[in-house]
Each structure stands twice: as C-alpha cells, then as structure tokens.
Design an enzyme around this catalytic site. Structure first.
Site, PDB file in Angstrom:
ATOM      1  CG  ASN A   1      -1.855   1.190   1.250  1.00  0.00           C
ATOM      2  OD1 ASN A   1      -1.882   1.982   0.300  1.00  0.00           O
ATOM      3  ND2 ASN A   1      -2.609   1.325   2.323  1.00  0.00           N
TER       4      ASN A   1
ATOM      5  CB  CYS B   1      -3.199   5.104   2.816  1.00  0.00           C
ATOM      6  SG  CYS B   1      -4.495   5.596   3.958  1.00  0.00           S
TER       7      CYS B   1
ATOM      8  CB  ILE C   1      -7.663   3.556  -7.877  1.00  0.00           C
ATOM      9  CG1 ILE C   1      -9.206   3.539  -7.851  1.00  0.00           C
ATOM     10  CG2 ILE C   1      -7.116   3.826  -9.231  1.00  0.00           C
ATOM     11  CD1 ILE C   1      -9.858   4.851  -8.316  1.00  0.00           C
TER      12      ILE C   1
ATOM     13  N   GLY D   1     -16.333   3.617  -3.298  1.00  0.00           N
ATOM     14  CA  GLY D   1     -17.686   3.159  -3.586  1.00  0.00           C
ATOM     15  C   GLY D   1     -18.077   3.387  -5.036  1.00  0.00           C
TER      16      GLY D   1
ATOM     17  CB  THR E   1     -17.234   0.875  -0.588  1.00  0.00           C
ATOM     18  OG1 THR E   1     -16.017   1.601  -0.401  1.00  0.00           O
ATOM     19  CG2 THR E   1     -18.348   1.589   0.133  1.00  0.00           C
TER      20      THR E   1
HETATM   21  C1  LIG Z   1     -12.956   1.286   5.405  1.00  0.00           C
HETATM   22  C2  LIG Z   1     -11.853   1.189   4.403  1.00  0.00           C
HETATM   23  C3  LIG Z   1     -10.584   0.776   4.811  1.00  0.00           C
HETATM   24  C4  LIG Z   1      -9.549   0.652   3.880  1.00  0.00           C
HETATM   25  N1  LIG Z   1      -8.319   0.203   4.292  1.00  0.00           N
HETATM   26  C5  LIG Z   1      -7.332   0.006   3.371  1.00  0.00           C
HETATM   27  C6  LIG Z   1      -6.064  -0.546   3.759  1.00  0.00           C
HETATM   28  O1  LIG Z   1      -5.821  -0.865   4.934  1.00  0.00           O
HETATM   29  N2  LIG Z   1      -5.126  -0.709   2.792  1.00  0.00           N
HETATM   30  C7  LIG Z   1      -5.358  -0.395   1.467  1.00  0.00           C
HETATM   31  O2  LIG Z   1      -4.478  -0.567   0.612  1.00  0.00           O
HETATM   32  N3  LIG Z   1      -6.558   0.108   1.071  1.00  0.00           N
HETATM   33  C8  LIG Z   1      -7.537   0.307   1.987  1.00  0.00           C
HETATM   34  N4  LIG Z   1      -8.769   0.794   1.571  1.00  0.00           N
HETATM   35  C9  LIG Z   1      -9.006   1.064   0.134  1.00  0.00           C
HETATM   36  C10 LIG Z   1      -9.744  -0.111  -0.519  1.00  0.00           C
HETATM   37  O3  LIG Z   1      -8.998  -1.303  -0.414  1.00  0.00           O
HETATM   38  C11 LIG Z   1     -10.081   0.184  -2.007  1.00  0.00           C
HETATM   39  O4  LIG Z   1      -8.882   0.443  -2.708  1.00  0.00           O
HETATM   40  C12 LIG Z   1     -10.994   1.397  -2.154  1.00  0.00           C
HETATM   41  O5  LIG Z   1     -11.997   1.376  -1.167  1.00  0.00           O
HETATM   42  C13 LIG Z   1     -11.650   1.431  -3.540  1.00  0.00           C
HETATM   43  O6  LIG Z   1     -12.487   0.319  -3.752  1.00  0.00           O
HETATM   44  P1  LIG Z   1     -14.091   0.378  -3.522  1.00  0.00           P
HETATM   45  O7  LIG Z   1     -14.608   1.564  -4.292  1.00  0.00           O
HETATM   46  O8  LIG Z   1     -14.608  -0.941  -4.040  1.00  0.00           O
HETATM   47  O9  LIG Z   1     -14.302   0.542  -2.064  1.00  0.00           O
HETATM   48  C14 LIG Z   1      -9.796   0.960   2.506  1.00  0.00           C
HETATM   49  C15 LIG Z   1     -11.064   1.393   2.106  1.00  0.00           C
HETATM   50  C16 LIG Z   1     -12.091   1.509   3.029  1.00  0.00           C
HETATM   51  C17 LIG Z   1     -13.457   1.959   2.555  1.00  0.00           C
END
Ligand SMILES: Cc1cc2nc3c(=O)[nH]c(=O)nc-3n(C[C@H](O)[C@H](O)[C@H](O)COP(=O)(O)O)c2cc1C
Length: 309
Positions: free
Chosen positions: A131, A134, A195, A222, A271
């Site tokens: 990662n 972030c 992403i 999301g 999400t």
């Molecule tokens: C609550 C939450 C915690 C997350 N924690 C991490 C994390 O620890 N490491 C990471 O690389 N991405 C983290 N992400 C990012 C997600 O893995 C993902 O890349 C991002 O949410 C986009 O995908 P989505 O639109 O399907 O949620 C987090 C996202 C959310 C919503």
C-alpha cells in the site's frame, strides 16, 4: 454451455486463483468477520487489512460519512501490527484453501522491507499487496505513491526481501498513473492493483467544520469512483506487461466484467462489502453466468477483449 463448465481461474505472479474475485483491503477485516456470510474457500484470494510493523490507532473519530454513490472515510490505517497478525489472525486463515494476500504499509522504505521479510518466513501467505496509496495518512500513506522514485524504491526493497508475489497498489491522486505503474514493474512487481481512494473532503454546513471531525481529508470510495478506476486500469493495462487488478466501485458482475474487458486479470471489491456482505459470491456467480451465456468457457478469453471503435 453450463455455468459449471466455465473456467474462472487466473494467475497473478506465482498465485493461482480459482476465480478472479477478492476483497479490497480494509473492507473485509481479517476474513473471520465475514465467515457468517460466506465461505472463504469460495473467494479467489483473501486480502487482509493493511498491516504495519507496529499496531496503529488510526484517525480520531469521526471517520466515515456517506455521500451519494459512496463514502468518504479516513480510517488512517488502524491495525493490530504484524506480530499480532501472525499470532492471532494467520492461524485462522491457514484453514482455507484460498490464498492469503497481506496488504502491507510502512513509514519508511526500510519498514516495508522488514515487514516483507517477517511475513515471508510464515507459512500460509501467498502474496503481499504494497500500500503506497492511502489517501488520508501523512506518514506511511500516499507519500510513496505520488513520487515515482519513492514508489520504485519501496517496491525494489520489498522485492529484495521476499520471493512472495508482490502487488503494489497505486493511488489515483497523480497526474499520470502509468509512470507509477511502469516504475513498479521495473522494480520487480509481479502485478499491480489500482485504485485506492480519491482524496476528498466534506463540510457540515451547520457547524462549518469538517464532516470528519478533526480529520480534513479522506478517501472517496464506492460506486461513484467506478468509472474513474475503470479508465485508470485501462491505461495501466496498456502501459505494463504484468497483470493488473481492478479496484474501485464494483457492485456486482457487470462492473467487474467491465474491468476484465478493459484488460484487468482480477478484481477487488471494497465498499460494497459493507452494503452486501455476499456481493463477492454474487459477483463470481454473475461472471460465470455471463460467460456461459456468451459461450465463453474460460475467463482469460474475455480479458483485454475491449473493442476500440
Ligand atoms: C474502510 C476502508 C478501509 C480501507 N483500508 C485500506 C487498507 O488498509 N489498505 C489499502 O491498501 N486500502 C484500503 N482501503 C481502500 C480499498 O482497499 C479500495 O482500494 C478502495 O476502497 C476502492 O475500492 P471500492 O470503491 O470498491 O471501495 C480501505 C477502504 C475503506 C473503505
């Protein structure tokens, strides 16, 4: 053709996945939390919450706010640290046939290398997702992902510390994401995921303060980011020769199939797990059904089949 005849297996580096659907890090805990809703054996891989060398408290409350089509959130990479992960979480995950990918973070290049080395000595880990993306942490967050040289250094250091499959995870918060993808490939990455969240903020008009308490910026995730993620994945697929994992706004099979047609080898759902904890299972079945309906017996035949007219 029957659904059961469809081969969904794909390969990411040394990892063979029975299907290309995985949880996005941070939205699936350490797997155990979702066990009441699904069988972890049915997933392509399990990707766990971001893990640092030491435990982290993460951002202060409030951390999450729903927005139309998604949310803004700043967990701030809260986590139990690598020692507790190995002692308390890994034994549970080892029971399943599903490969485990650990999402790792670090505040320095050396920390990334150390955590990779520690995890490489443990049985039951197939890969590391790095990662460098972030959106809401100053140290150990996006800082490595918005400088191509820093991204290269982190990936190279992890490469030199492990033979596990390594997957840097890119941020969309840059001008040209393909530069970062190429730097990671050159540094020895086996695959690339993208992403992470886009940087955003929200204002409470009554208090005129941040909707996220003391936190100003947060990651937008999301369904509202799906079209952005799809385009970036498409661009990265053109730029590198290693597999690309599409992440961002996936709510079901149709969103996932768009990523495959754009050239992604696998996808992660984030999400939407919080809305429907069975979304990954439904997505796997939906992909299978689509391929059977279209007479395609192998998922690899649809990957990169986009027709540019
Ligand atoms: C609550 C939450 C915690 C997350 N924690 C991490 C994390 O620890 N490491 C990471 O690389 N991405 C983290 N992400 C990012 C997600 O893995 C993902 O890349 C991002 O949410 C986009 O995908 P989505 O639109 O399907 O949620 C987090 C996202 C959310 C919503």
């Amino acid at each position: 053709m029957t659904k059961d005849a469809v081969d969904l297996s794909v390969t990411l580096g040394k990892i063979k996945l029975k299907n290309p659907v995985m949880p996005a890090s941070g939205t699936f805990g350490y797997g155990e939390e979702f066990a009441p809703f699904l069988d972890l054996n049915d997933l392509g891989a399990v990707i766990v919450k971001g893990t640092f060398l030491k435990p982290r408290m993460g951002s202060p409350q409030f951390r999450m706010e729903e927005i139309p089509g998604g949310m803004i959130c700043t967990i701030g990479l809260q986590g139990i640290g690598v020692d507790r992960f190995i002692k308390e979480k890994l034994p549970y995950l080892r029971q399943f046939s599903t490969p485990v990918i650990v999402n790792i973070g670090g505040e320095s290049v050396d920390e990334f290398a150390r955590i990779a080395d520690i995890l490489s000595k443990e049985d039951g880990i197939a890969g590391l997702e790095i990662n460098i993306s972030c959106p809401n942490v100053k140290k150990g967050g996006m800082q490595f992902g918005i400088d191509p040289n820093a991204a290269f250094e982190v990936v190279k250091a992890v490469r030199n510390s492990t033979d596990l499959t390594i997957i840097p995870k890119l941020t969309p918060n840059v001008t040209d994401i393909t530069i970062f993808a190429k730097a990671c490939e050159e540094a020895g990455a086996d695959a690339i995921s993208l992403i992470n969240g886009l940087v955003g903020m929200g204002i409470d008009i009554n208090t005129r303060r941040s909707k996220l308490g003391k936190n100003l910026q947060a990651g937008i995730t999301g369904p509202c980011i799906h079209a952005i993620a799809l385009r970036l994945a498409y661009l990265v697929v053109q730029a590198v020769n290693i597999p690309v994992i599409g992440v961002g706004g996936i709510t079901g099979a149709e969103d996932a199939l768009e990523f495959f047609i754009a050239g992604a080898t696998a996808i992660e759902i984030g999400t939407y797990n919080l809305i429907d904890p069975r979304v990954m299972i439904k997505t796997i079945e939906g992909i299978r059904q689509y391929l059977a309906d279209n007479g395609i017996n192998n998922i690899n035949d649809i990957i990169g089949s986009f027709v540019l007219s």
